[in-house]
Design a protein around this motif. Structure first.
Motif, PDB file in Angstrom:
ATOM      1  N   PHE A 105       0.841  -1.186   0.000  1.00 61.67           N
ATOM      2  CA  PHE A 105       0.000   0.000   0.000  1.00 61.67           C
ATOM      3  C   PHE A 105       0.878   1.238   0.000  1.00 61.67           C
ATOM      4  O   PHE A 105       2.051   1.193   0.346  1.00 61.67           O
ATOM      5  CB  PHE A 105      -1.003  -0.016   1.159  1.00 61.67           C
ATOM      6  CG  PHE A 105      -0.455   0.401   2.492  1.00 61.67           C
ATOM      7  CD1 PHE A 105      -0.639   1.692   2.963  1.00 61.67           C
ATOM      8  CD2 PHE A 105       0.199  -0.508   3.310  1.00 61.67           C
ATOM      9  CE1 PHE A 105      -0.165   2.083   4.203  1.00 61.67           C
ATOM     10  CE2 PHE A 105       0.666  -0.134   4.561  1.00 61.67           C
ATOM     11  CZ  PHE A 105       0.496   1.168   5.006  1.00 61.67           C
ATOM     12  N   PHE A 106       0.265   2.340  -0.424  1.00 62.31           N
ATOM     13  CA  PHE A 106       0.994   3.582  -0.647  1.00 62.31           C
ATOM     14  C   PHE A 106       0.380   4.697   0.191  1.00 62.31           C
ATOM     15  O   PHE A 106      -0.798   4.650   0.559  1.00 62.31           O
ATOM     16  CB  PHE A 106       0.938   3.964  -2.127  1.00 62.31           C
ATOM     17  CG  PHE A 106       1.527   2.926  -3.046  1.00 62.31           C
ATOM     18  CD1 PHE A 106       2.823   3.057  -3.524  1.00 62.31           C
ATOM     19  CD2 PHE A 106       0.787   1.811  -3.424  1.00 62.31           C
ATOM     20  CE1 PHE A 106       3.369   2.094  -4.368  1.00 62.31           C
ATOM     21  CE2 PHE A 106       1.325   0.849  -4.267  1.00 62.31           C
ATOM     22  CZ  PHE A 106       2.625   0.994  -4.740  1.00 62.31           C
ATOM     23  N   GLY A 107       1.177   5.703   0.470  1.00 64.77           N
ATOM     24  CA  GLY A 107       0.660   6.831   1.220  1.00 64.77           C
ATOM     25  C   GLY A 107       1.634   7.994   1.177  1.00 64.77           C
ATOM     26  O   GLY A 107       2.681   7.939   0.517  1.00 64.77           O
ATOM     27  N   MET A 108       1.281   9.049   1.888  1.00 71.95           N
ATOM     28  CA  MET A 108       2.135  10.225   1.993  1.00 71.95           C
ATOM     29  C   MET A 108       2.294  10.577   3.464  1.00 71.95           C
ATOM     30  O   MET A 108       1.459  10.210   4.293  1.00 71.95           O
ATOM     31  CB  MET A 108       1.537  11.397   1.221  1.00 71.95           C
ATOM     32  CG  MET A 108       1.466  11.177  -0.276  1.00 71.95           C
ATOM     33  SD  MET A 108       0.820  12.625  -1.147  1.00 71.95           S
ATOM     34  CE  MET A 108       2.078  13.848  -0.755  1.00 71.95           C
ATOM     35  N   ALA A 109       3.369  11.290   3.771  1.00 72.94           N
ATOM     36  CA  ALA A 109       3.616  11.695   5.148  1.00 72.94           C
ATOM     37  C   ALA A 109       4.337  13.029   5.173  1.00 72.94           C
ATOM     38  O   ALA A 109       4.991  13.424   4.207  1.00 72.94           O
ATOM     39  CB  ALA A 109       4.432  10.633   5.879  1.00 72.94           C
ATOM     40  N   ILE A 110       4.188  13.707   6.297  1.00 73.83           N
ATOM     41  CA  ILE A 110       4.872  14.967   6.550  1.00 73.83           C
ATOM     42  C   ILE A 110       5.568  14.873   7.904  1.00 73.83           C
ATOM     43  O   ILE A 110       4.929  14.542   8.909  1.00 73.83           O
ATOM     44  CB  ILE A 110       3.890  16.159   6.556  1.00 73.83           C
ATOM     45  CG1 ILE A 110       3.148  16.253   5.218  1.00 73.83           C
ATOM     46  CG2 ILE A 110       4.631  17.460   6.854  1.00 73.83           C
ATOM     47  CD1 ILE A 110       2.018  17.269   5.231  1.00 73.83           C
ATOM     48  N   PHE A 111       6.859  15.120   7.927  1.00 72.94           N
ATOM     49  CA  PHE A 111       7.643  15.156   9.163  1.00 72.94           C
ATOM     50  C   PHE A 111       8.058  16.603   9.414  1.00 72.94           C
ATOM     51  O   PHE A 111       8.633  17.234   8.533  1.00 72.94           O
ATOM     52  CB  PHE A 111       8.908  14.306   9.034  1.00 72.94           C
ATOM     53  CG  PHE A 111       8.737  12.843   9.357  1.00 72.94           C
ATOM     54  CD1 PHE A 111       9.699  12.173  10.098  1.00 72.94           C
ATOM     55  CD2 PHE A 111       7.639  12.131   8.905  1.00 72.94           C
ATOM     56  CE1 PHE A 111       9.559  10.827  10.387  1.00 72.94           C
ATOM     57  CE2 PHE A 111       7.490  10.793   9.191  1.00 72.94           C
ATOM     58  CZ  PHE A 111       8.454  10.126   9.942  1.00 72.94           C
ATOM     59  N   GLU A 112       7.788  17.105  10.604  1.00 74.55           N
ATOM     60  CA  GLU A 112       8.235  18.443  10.985  1.00 74.55           C
ATOM     61  C   GLU A 112       9.377  18.313  12.000  1.00 74.55           C
ATOM     62  O   GLU A 112       9.234  17.649  13.020  1.00 74.55           O
ATOM     63  CB  GLU A 112       7.090  19.249  11.582  1.00 74.55           C
ATOM     64  CG  GLU A 112       6.004  19.592  10.576  1.00 74.55           C
ATOM     65  CD  GLU A 112       4.945  20.520  11.149  1.00 74.55           C
ATOM     66  OE1 GLU A 112       5.233  21.193  12.167  1.00 74.55           O
ATOM     67  OE2 GLU A 112       3.846  20.569  10.579  1.00 74.55           O
ATOM     68  N   LEU A 113      10.512  18.962  11.697  1.00 74.97           N
ATOM     69  CA  LEU A 113      11.680  18.927  12.562  1.00 74.97           C
ATOM     70  C   LEU A 113      11.871  20.277  13.244  1.00 74.97           C
ATOM     71  O   LEU A 113      11.576  21.322  12.656  1.00 74.97           O
ATOM     72  CB  LEU A 113      12.939  18.590  11.758  1.00 74.97           C
ATOM     73  CG  LEU A 113      13.222  17.115  11.419  1.00 74.97           C
ATOM     74  CD1 LEU A 113      12.073  16.490  10.647  1.00 74.97           C
ATOM     75  CD2 LEU A 113      14.516  16.998  10.625  1.00 74.97           C
ATOM     76  N   ASP A 114      12.390  20.242  14.479  1.00 81.56           N
ATOM     77  CA  ASP A 114      12.659  21.492  15.181  1.00 81.56           C
ATOM     78  C   ASP A 114      14.070  21.978  14.868  1.00 81.56           C
ATOM     79  O   ASP A 114      14.766  21.417  14.005  1.00 81.56           O
ATOM     80  CB  ASP A 114      12.438  21.335  16.685  1.00 81.56           C
ATOM     81  CG  ASP A 114      13.413  20.353  17.337  1.00 81.56           C
ATOM     82  OD1 ASP A 114      14.413  19.951  16.695  1.00 81.56           O
ATOM     83  OD2 ASP A 114      13.173  19.988  18.510  1.00 81.56           O
ATOM     84  N   GLU A 115      14.520  23.006  15.588  1.00 79.81           N
ATOM     85  CA  GLU A 115      15.838  23.594  15.328  1.00 79.81           C
ATOM     86  C   GLU A 115      16.986  22.645  15.662  1.00 79.81           C
ATOM     87  O   GLU A 115      18.116  22.845  15.211  1.00 79.81           O
ATOM     88  CB  GLU A 115      15.996  24.907  16.109  1.00 79.81           C
ATOM     89  CG  GLU A 115      15.915  24.771  17.617  1.00 79.81           C
ATOM     90  CD  GLU A 115      14.482  24.788  18.137  1.00 79.81           C
ATOM     91  OE1 GLU A 115      14.310  24.836  19.367  1.00 79.81           O
ATOM     92  OE2 GLU A 115      13.541  24.756  17.309  1.00 79.81           O
ATOM     93  N   ASP A 116      16.689  21.595  16.423  1.00 83.91           N
ATOM     94  CA  ASP A 116      17.702  20.589  16.746  1.00 83.91           C
ATOM     95  C   ASP A 116      17.598  19.360  15.844  1.00 83.91           C
ATOM     96  O   ASP A 116      18.191  18.313  16.137  1.00 83.91           O
ATOM     97  CB  ASP A 116      17.568  20.159  18.214  1.00 83.91           C
ATOM     98  CG  ASP A 116      17.821  21.311  19.174  1.00 83.91           C
ATOM     99  OD1 ASP A 116      18.791  22.053  18.945  1.00 83.91           O
ATOM    100  OD2 ASP A 116      17.042  21.477  20.137  1.00 83.91           O
ATOM    101  N   SER A 117      16.814  19.472  14.785  1.00 84.17           N
ATOM    102  CA  SER A 117      16.584  18.377  13.828  1.00 84.17           C
ATOM    103  C   SER A 117      15.890  17.176  14.468  1.00 84.17           C
ATOM    104  O   SER A 117      16.049  16.048  14.014  1.00 84.17           O
ATOM    105  CB  SER A 117      17.902  17.940  13.168  1.00 84.17           C
ATOM    106  OG  SER A 117      18.435  18.996  12.392  1.00 84.17           O
TER     107      SER A 117
END
Length: 233
Positions: A183-195
């Motif tokens: 199966f397929f999908g999409m994702a979003i990762f948000e990183l802070d100033e410390d990665s």
């Protein structure tokens, strides 16, 4: 972003021999040799070393390893345990505490609003142990993931992914078919100033995974491939 360790797993950081010994694990140190073989044999993309795509793929695999296998959030290195939230299809968000109460990643990713009687897999009744056992049984060679495309790099990473495995063990009362399940999908990762990862959002259809797992006959010889339910729940 995480990069693979020289003396550890080639696709995941923080799995050196020393870290395997000193880290507190949920069910013993993880070993990815089998699923890495599946990944290498079945992937459709081979990203150049040092590319954004390779770095994102290693981050995702490392993050997943920590979330599933590390017992102490204080030992997480890819994410900020105090700030972290995980969202599914833009509907609901979970803290690490929530994820622990629900029973881990499978039960989070397979959340559903369908009534219990229409659920082929019910995350409300599964535990961490039962969910891990279910999918390790279904996919004895593992359930591999690859990054198909990266749309934006850090600090806000968006990407398309593919998950796959071979249905070679029973799913609940359904016999294995040996078929490729993907199966397929999409994702979003948000990183802070410390990665460190502080927010993750996944967008996928859980029915795309579960539909393939109910094709096998049940113990009475019947199958559910023609279920009257319009949603492959």
């Amino acid at each position: 972003m995480a990069t693979s360790a020289v003396d550890g797993d080639k696709y995941r950081s923080y799995l050196t021999e020393e870290e395997l010994k000193t880290t507190k694990w949920n069910a013993g140190p993880p070993n990815y040799d089998v699923v890495n073989k599946l990944f290498e044999e079945g992937r459709t993309k081979i990203w150049a070393a040092g590319s954004v795509e390779e770095k994102v793929q290693n981050l995702v695999k490392t993050w997943e390893m920590e979330l599933v296998h590390k017992a102490n959030p204080d030992e997480y290195k890819t994410l900020d345990a105090k700030k972290f939230v995980l969202g599914i299809n833009g509907k609901k968000y979970f803290t690490l505490e929530d994820i622990g109460k629900i029973g881990g990643s499978y039960n989070v990713f397979l959340q559903t609003s369908l009534p219990p009687e229409l659920r082929f897999y019910d995350p409300d009744t599964e535990t961490y142990d039962s969910s891990q056992t279910t999918f390790k049984t279904v996919f004895p060679r593992g359930f591999a993931i690859e990054i198909l495309q990266v749309y934006s790099g850090p600090p806000v990473i968006s990407y398309k992914f593919r998950h796959w495995g071979y249905f070679e063990g029973a799913f609940k009362e359904h016999a294995p078919t040996g078929e490729l399940i993907e199966f397929f999908g999409m994702a979003i990762f948000e990183l802070d100033e410390d990665s460190k990862v502080v927010k993750v959002e996944f967008f996928h259809d859980r029915g795309e995974l579960l539909a393939g797992l109910v094709k096998g006959n049940t113990s009475d010889g019947s199958g559910n491939a023609t279920s009257t339910c319009p949603f492959m729940s």
